[in-house]
Design a protein around this motif. Structure first.
Motif, PDB file in Angstrom:
ATOM      1  N   ASP A 102       0.822  -1.215   0.000  1.00  0.00           N
ATOM      2  CA  ASP A 102       0.000   0.000   0.000  1.00  0.00           C
ATOM      3  C   ASP A 102       0.857   1.268   0.000  1.00  0.00           C
ATOM      4  OD1 ASP A 102      -2.699  -1.308   2.120  1.00  0.00           O
ATOM      5  OD2 ASP A 102      -2.242  -1.548  -0.014  1.00  0.00           O
ATOM      6  N   ASP A 128       2.492   1.670  -3.422  1.00  0.00           N
ATOM      7  CA  ASP A 128       1.500   1.697  -4.495  1.00  0.00           C
ATOM      8  C   ASP A 128       1.565   3.030  -5.232  1.00  0.00           C
ATOM      9  OD1 ASP A 128      -1.758   2.664  -4.601  1.00  0.00           O
ATOM     10  OD2 ASP A 128      -1.136   0.876  -5.704  1.00  0.00           O
ATOM     11  N   GLU A 129       1.542   3.004  -6.583  1.00  0.00           N
ATOM     12  CA  GLU A 129       1.770   4.233  -7.347  1.00  0.00           C
ATOM     13  C   GLU A 129       0.706   5.290  -7.094  1.00  0.00           C
ATOM     14  OE1 GLU A 129       1.778   2.604 -11.452  1.00  0.00           O
ATOM     15  OE2 GLU A 129      -0.051   3.768 -11.701  1.00  0.00           O
ATOM     16  N   ARG A 130      -0.532   4.866  -6.880  1.00  0.00           N
ATOM     17  CA  ARG A 130      -1.589   5.861  -6.621  1.00  0.00           C
ATOM     18  C   ARG A 130      -1.351   6.521  -5.257  1.00  0.00           C
ATOM     19  NH1 ARG A 130      -6.023   5.019  -3.702  1.00  0.00           N
ATOM     20  NH2 ARG A 130      -7.680   6.567  -3.782  1.00  0.00           N
ATOM     21  N   SER A 131      -0.958   5.733  -4.263  1.00  0.00           N
ATOM     22  CA  SER A 131      -0.677   6.283  -2.928  1.00  0.00           C
ATOM     23  C   SER A 131       0.474   7.281  -3.002  1.00  0.00           C
ATOM     24  CB  SER A 131      -0.291   5.176  -1.943  1.00  0.00           C
ATOM     25  OG  SER A 131      -1.316   4.239  -1.825  1.00  0.00           O
ATOM     26  N   ALA A 140       1.419   8.977  -5.677  1.00  0.00           N
ATOM     27  CA  ALA A 140       0.971  10.163  -6.415  1.00  0.00           C
ATOM     28  C   ALA A 140       0.169  11.083  -5.492  1.00  0.00           C
ATOM     29  CB  ALA A 140       0.123   9.744  -7.616  1.00  0.00           C
TER      30      ALA A 140
END
Lengths: 67, 138
Positions: free
Chosen positions: B71, B74-77, B79
């Motif tokens: 988590d 994680d790339e979204r986290s 970003a």
């Protein structure tokens, strides 16, 4: 960006958690990808394509904005 | 939990020593040193105790640790984290403009006002430096 991620996932009977586990991302990322709130990096897009054995264009629908 | 265990233990011990020194300084009436010792010591004690307890918690729960690692990387986290930092910087820059004026209104010494202005300029300088550096890397 529009995509067929949810459709493809449900066709194969895969849960969001399972897909997230396979791609080593969080479940929230899968959720955000599916509802179009987040666009994946090129690396993640390739991983998704490889997972579903499809091309990126078969999963993600790029629509050019009108000028 | 990227730091080695010995670093966290060492910092915890350092925190205890600093807090003890701060208490000793307070006992002797040295307020500035007391404040520094107690403040930095308490900070080191708190943060490193939390890290050690977290480490112990995840040692018993490897599956949760693995999920936490996924988590956080994680790339979204990431970003979200970077955008949040950028927005926070933009807001803090406005706050930093106000601080020298507050210091002037409080009739603070000139060196303190100039130090506050210097910190404000340093923030912008760092932004320019990182923009140039990242521009070459990316």
């Amino acid at each position: 960006m529009l995509n067929r991620l949810e459709e493809l996932r449900k066709e194969r009977g895969i849960k969001q958690e399972e897909l997230a586990e396979a791609l080593q991302v969080s479940r929230q990322t899968i959720g955000s990808l599916e509802n179009g709130r987040y666009n994946p990096s090129i690396t993640l897009a390739f991983k998704l394509a490889r997972y579903f054995k499809l091309s990126i264009e078969d999963i993600f629908i790029y629509e050019e904005e009108p000028l | 939990m990227n730091r080695p265990l010995w670093v966290e233990r060492g910092l915890l011990i350092l925190g205890v020593l600093l807090a003890a020194a701060g208490l000793l300084a307070a006992w002797n009436g040295a307020e500035v040193w007391a404040g520094l010792g107690l403040g930095i010591g308490a900070g080191l004690i708190g943060s490193n105790t939390a890290m050690l307890l977290t480490r112990r918690y995840y040692r018993k729960r490897p599956e949760q640790e693995r999920q936490k690692r996924i988590d956080s990387g994680d790339e979204r986290s990431m970003a979200i984290r970077y955008q949040a930092k950028a927005k926070a910087f933009d807001r803090m820059i406005i706050v930093m403009i106000v601080v020298p004026f507050l210091l002037i209104a409080a009739q603070s010494p000139l060196w303190l006002v100039l130090a506050a202005v210097g910190l404000y300029l340093l923030a912008y300088l760092l932004q320019i430096v990182y923009t140039m550096k990242l521009g070459k890397q990316m």
